[in-house]
Design a protein around this motif. Sequence first.
Motif, PDB file in Angstrom:
ATOM      1  N   PHE A  65       0.815  -1.212   0.000  1.00 38.20           N
ATOM      2  CA  PHE A  65       0.000   0.000   0.000  1.00 38.20           C
ATOM      3  C   PHE A  65       0.847   1.260   0.000  1.00 38.20           C
ATOM      4  O   PHE A  65       1.924   1.307   0.583  1.00 38.20           O
ATOM      5  N   ASP A  66       0.322   2.288  -0.645  1.00 38.58           N
ATOM      6  CA  ASP A  66       0.911   3.620  -0.622  1.00 38.58           C
ATOM      7  C   ASP A  66      -0.018   4.473   0.236  1.00 38.58           C
ATOM      8  O   ASP A  66      -1.125   4.808  -0.180  1.00 38.58           O
ATOM      9  N   ARG A  67       0.418   4.800   1.427  1.00 36.73           N
ATOM     10  CA  ARG A  67      -0.417   5.541   2.378  1.00 36.73           C
ATOM     11  C   ARG A  67       0.041   6.986   2.539  1.00 36.73           C
ATOM     12  O   ARG A  67      -0.240   7.616   3.553  1.00 36.73           O
ATOM     13  N   THR A  68       0.740   7.537   1.559  1.00 36.13           N
ATOM     14  CA  THR A  68       1.280   8.885   1.693  1.00 36.13           C
ATOM     15  C   THR A  68       0.205   9.964   1.590  1.00 36.13           C
ATOM     16  O   THR A  68       0.345  11.014   2.184  1.00 36.13           O
ATOM     17  N   GLY A  69      -0.845   9.726   0.842  1.00 39.67           N
ATOM     18  CA  GLY A  69      -1.902  10.727   0.699  1.00 39.67           C
ATOM     19  C   GLY A  69      -3.078  10.420   1.597  1.00 39.67           C
ATOM     20  O   GLY A  69      -3.011   9.581   2.502  1.00 39.67           O
ATOM     21  N   GLN A  70      -4.178  11.105   1.355  1.00 42.11           N
ATOM     22  CA  GLN A  70      -5.387  10.865   2.139  1.00 42.11           C
ATOM     23  C   GLN A  70      -6.059   9.566   1.726  1.00 42.11           C
ATOM     24  O   GLN A  70      -6.723   8.927   2.520  1.00 42.11           O
ATOM     25  N   THR A  71      -5.873   9.160   0.469  1.00 42.66           N
ATOM     26  CA  THR A  71      -6.482   7.940  -0.039  1.00 42.66           C
ATOM     27  C   THR A  71      -5.453   6.819  -0.024  1.00 42.66           C
ATOM     28  O   THR A  71      -4.322   6.991  -0.477  1.00 42.66           O
ATOM     29  N   VAL A  72      -5.834   5.662   0.489  1.00 40.76           N
ATOM     30  CA  VAL A  72      -4.947   4.499   0.494  1.00 40.76           C
ATOM     31  C   VAL A  72      -4.977   3.889  -0.904  1.00 40.76           C
ATOM     32  O   VAL A  72      -6.031   3.527  -1.406  1.00 40.76           O
ATOM     33  N   ARG A  73      -3.788   3.798  -1.520  1.00 41.68           N
ATOM     34  CA  ARG A  73      -3.692   3.257  -2.868  1.00 41.68           C
ATOM     35  C   ARG A  73      -2.741   2.065  -2.864  1.00 41.68           C
ATOM     36  O   ARG A  73      -1.885   1.942  -1.993  1.00 41.68           O
ATOM     37  N   LEU A  74      -2.885   1.223  -3.882  1.00 42.37           N
ATOM     38  CA  LEU A  74      -1.953   0.118  -4.071  1.00 42.37           C
ATOM     39  C   LEU A  74      -0.776   0.608  -4.890  1.00 42.37           C
ATOM     40  O   LEU A  74      -0.931   1.449  -5.775  1.00 42.37           O
ATOM     41  N   ARG A  75       0.396   0.086  -4.597  1.00 38.42           N
ATOM     42  CA  ARG A  75       1.575   0.430  -5.399  1.00 38.42           C
ATOM     43  C   ARG A  75       1.429  -0.206  -6.781  1.00 38.42           C
ATOM     44  O   ARG A  75       0.705  -1.171  -6.958  1.00 38.42           O
ATOM     45  N   ASP A  76       2.121   0.331  -7.763  1.00 36.52           N
ATOM     46  CA  ASP A  76       2.037  -0.163  -9.140  1.00 36.52           C
ATOM     47  C   ASP A  76       2.531  -1.604  -9.232  1.00 36.52           C
ATOM     48  O   ASP A  76       3.546  -1.958  -8.637  1.00 36.52           O
ATOM     49  N   GLU A 154       8.093   6.303   3.543  1.00 35.72           N
ATOM     50  CA  GLU A 154       6.770   6.924   3.531  1.00 35.72           C
ATOM     51  C   GLU A 154       6.783   8.249   4.283  1.00 35.72           C
ATOM     52  O   GLU A 154       6.191   9.234   3.835  1.00 35.72           O
ATOM     53  N   SER A 155       7.470   8.287   5.427  1.00 33.64           N
ATOM     54  CA  SER A 155       7.553   9.514   6.210  1.00 33.64           C
ATOM     55  C   SER A 155       8.265  10.609   5.413  1.00 33.64           C
ATOM     56  O   SER A 155       7.812  11.758   5.373  1.00 33.64           O
ATOM     57  N   LEU A 156       9.370  10.247   4.761  1.00 29.43           N
ATOM     58  CA  LEU A 156      10.106  11.233   3.959  1.00 29.43           C
ATOM     59  C   LEU A 156       9.297  11.703   2.761  1.00 29.43           C
ATOM     60  O   LEU A 156       9.360  12.880   2.385  1.00 29.43           O
ATOM     61  N   GLU A 157       8.517  10.806   2.164  1.00 29.93           N
ATOM     62  CA  GLU A 157       7.665  11.213   1.042  1.00 29.93           C
ATOM     63  C   GLU A 157       6.616  12.221   1.504  1.00 29.93           C
ATOM     64  O   GLU A 157       6.333  13.202   0.804  1.00 29.93           O
ATOM     65  N   ARG A 158       6.029  11.986   2.692  1.00 35.22           N
ATOM     66  CA  ARG A 158       5.061  12.947   3.231  1.00 35.22           C
ATOM     67  C   ARG A 158       5.727  14.288   3.502  1.00 35.22           C
ATOM     68  O   ARG A 158       5.177  15.354   3.179  1.00 35.22           O
ATOM     69  N   GLU A 159       6.930  14.259   4.104  1.00 35.70           N
ATOM     70  CA  GLU A 159       7.654  15.500   4.387  1.00 35.70           C
ATOM     71  C   GLU A 159       7.963  16.250   3.097  1.00 35.70           C
ATOM     72  O   GLU A 159       7.841  17.477   3.038  1.00 35.70           O
ATOM     73  N   LYS A 160       8.375  15.514   2.060  1.00 34.55           N
ATOM     74  CA  LYS A 160       8.683  16.145   0.777  1.00 34.55           C
ATOM     75  C   LYS A 160       7.435  16.800   0.194  1.00 34.55           C
ATOM     76  O   LYS A 160       7.479  17.939  -0.286  1.00 34.55           O
ATOM     77  N   LYS A 161       6.321  16.082   0.244  1.00 38.71           N
ATOM     78  CA  LYS A 161       5.065  16.617  -0.287  1.00 38.71           C
ATOM     79  C   LYS A 161       4.671  17.894   0.451  1.00 38.71           C
ATOM     80  O   LYS A 161       4.271  18.893  -0.162  1.00 38.71           O
ATOM     81  N   ASN A 162       4.809  17.879   1.779  1.00 35.41           N
ATOM     82  CA  ASN A 162       4.490  19.070   2.571  1.00 35.41           C
ATOM     83  C   ASN A 162       5.438  20.220   2.258  1.00 35.41           C
ATOM     84  O   ASN A 162       5.019  21.379   2.183  1.00 35.41           O
TER      85      ASN A 162
END
Length: 190
Positions: A65-76, A154-162
């Motif tokens: 799972f990719d949980r970086t956004g508000q919607t839980v998505r599956l990885r490619d 995942e934490s770093l991806e969220r930080e980058k997005k922010n």
Amino acid sequence: MPEHCAAHSCSNRRTIANRARGITFHKFPKDKDVRKKWEVALRREGFTASASSVLCSKHFKQGDFDRTGQTVRLRDGVIPSVFSFPVRLKRLEKGRATSTYRRAKERLPVASQDSQEMATSHPQPQPNDDHGYALPASPSALKSRLNEALARVESLEREKKNAVAREKRAKTAVKSLLGDLKNIITEGCQ
């Protein structure tokens, strides 16, 4: 849209209670090759997924799972792999049949359960502990390191997005201030 999971003997339905429990539903992929792999993984005879067929999150590993956004998505490219099939649908694992493999397997010592528990509760230092690039001695230690690394990513991806969002807001604010400054200067000159 279907209200239930397409997996064999899975009773999860799209309800508020299941949503509260964290169960998410995911449509079959549009890519024909990946869709076919999903259908094969289900092991349902004669099943062909429709455009609205879904699988619940119980049939995927946590790392899928990719949980970086508000919607839980599956990885490619993720294929569902967590199922509880009846005996008639289980595939027999094929072992190696070479004589060398059988002899090597016979020579392996069989450890008692107590010694395995002690080994996991008090891990002994391994020669490769002083090297960060070396693999841990046990698969469970390797899996825990992998999970830690995935959580960190995942934490770093969220930080980058922010950070990108903050930068965009700052640029907008600077442009607005420059526009105001131009207006003040032109009014002052008049």
